[in-house]
Design a protein around this motif. Sequence first.
Motif, mmCIF file in Angstrom:
data_model
loop_
_atom_site.group_PDB
_atom_site.id
_atom_site.type_symbol
_atom_site.label_atom_id
_atom_site.label_comp_id
_atom_site.label_asym_id
_atom_site.label_seq_id
_atom_site.Cartn_x
_atom_site.Cartn_y
_atom_site.Cartn_z
ATOM 1 N N THR A 147 -41.259 7.724 43.957
ATOM 2 C CA THR A 147 -42.237 7.733 45.050
ATOM 3 C C THR A 147 -41.926 8.764 46.129
ATOM 4 O O THR A 147 -42.830 9.389 46.680
ATOM 5 N N LYS A 148 -40.639 8.924 46.425
ATOM 6 C CA LYS A 148 -40.206 9.917 47.427
ATOM 7 C C LYS A 148 -39.086 10.746 46.807
ATOM 8 O O LYS A 148 -37.920 10.680 47.213
ATOM 9 N N ALA A 149 -39.474 11.523 45.815
ATOM 10 C CA ALA A 149 -38.486 12.236 45.006
ATOM 11 C C ALA A 149 -37.634 13.201 45.827
ATOM 12 O O ALA A 149 -36.428 13.303 45.613
ATOM 13 N N ASP A 150 -38.234 13.908 46.756
ATOM 14 C CA ASP A 150 -37.477 14.891 47.530
ATOM 15 C C ASP A 150 -36.436 14.198 48.404
ATOM 16 O O ASP A 150 -35.290 14.651 48.506
ATOM 17 N N THR A 151 -36.820 13.085 49.012
ATOM 18 C CA THR A 151 -35.882 12.310 49.831
ATOM 19 C C THR A 151 -34.736 11.776 48.974
ATOM 20 O O THR A 151 -33.566 11.837 49.368
ATOM 21 N N ALA A 152 -35.081 11.254 47.791
ATOM 22 C CA ALA A 152 -34.053 10.723 46.884
ATOM 23 C C ALA A 152 -33.111 11.825 46.425
ATOM 24 O O ALA A 152 -31.897 11.621 46.335
#
Length: 398
Positions: free
Chosen positions: A158-163
């Motif tokens: 869902t929040k790949a960049d944050t992960a």
Amino acid sequence: MPARDRLSAAFVKSAPAGKHCDGQGLWLIKRENGGAQWVLRMTIHGRRREMGLGGYPSVTLAQARRRADDWRSVAERGDDPVKERQKQAREAARADPTLRTVALEAFEARKAELKGDGKAGRWFSPLELHVLPKLGRVPVEDIDQRDIRDTLAPLWHTKADTARKALNRLGIVLKHAAALGLDVDLQATEKAKALLGKSRHEAQNIPAMAWAEVPAFYATLTEQTVTQLAMRLLILTGVRSGPLRTLRLEQIDGDIWTIPAKAMKGRKGATSDFRVPLSSEALAVIDLASPFARNGFLFANSRGTVLSDMTLSQHMKRMKLEARPHGFRSSLRDWLAETTDAPHEVAETMLGHATGGAVVRAYRRTDFLEQRRVLLERWADHVTGGAGIVVKLVGAAK
């Protein structure tokens, strides 16, 4: 004994970029982006040693002097201050070897490499928000790939960049723990990545304003504030917000703004500075902003340091707009494509992009400055609602 206490608190607060000596090896290193670091230089056993004492203003001049005195005392008794500090860090980590303790130690060690000494929190926030609430109290030596997988799984699709950022920071923390002598699994993040699998998240483009709508938005920027003037120049030049926010007065010479190569992004393989021709409207904006300049920065905040990267975005959010400041680069690029016949190389150079392969760039000696000057004047005419003078681009754009 060399003179000491050469600097004053007033000078330190407004010191220009460069190296400033307080005496007896204590230096203030002031960077062009407004950040500053205290550094102590000593000679130990015939070797020159250098150690950071923290960033300014979080570490004041008085605090830096006390820290310098403490470490000089260590050197005077024959010990290496750098190794002594590393020893103390290892002992502290062993005393409280939780992930949070080691993560904070790793962040402190990296501050000098980060913009503004990491004050914006962007480096540490992925850990603070998404990792430490679940794993912060876990001994760092006990953390394995399954712990990491379970922690980041809710974000992975869902929040790949944050992960991805959280995983990257966690890997750095584990390496720091290993350097402290702790028995950690340096492959844990890569193993966790394998367990998480390929992310299903699709990257979303930054919302941009249609080029035809830019004049109406530009017309709302009537207040002579740092934020609105910075927004106007951002739109007029098509640059990224980073170079704009760190624009220094000495970078402007007549109607040319020269951005240092190190401040440019997206120009892989390019090592030269980037020249931005300034339209008449852009020069007028710079004249209006000049009285607000502080410490050499054209767009400084109330503390005299670099304007926050969130300031411009917040202005657009308050206006209930979906578009974001970075999107004006897309507005400009679409305008070039739809209303001019500017060649691809010229249009891409307008955005600071390097075009062609390494060989092509090696032989190309032009940055299309004059063509870009004409186009940016026409762009300024468009965004000001036709108040400027329309200039034709001979042989490149009509």
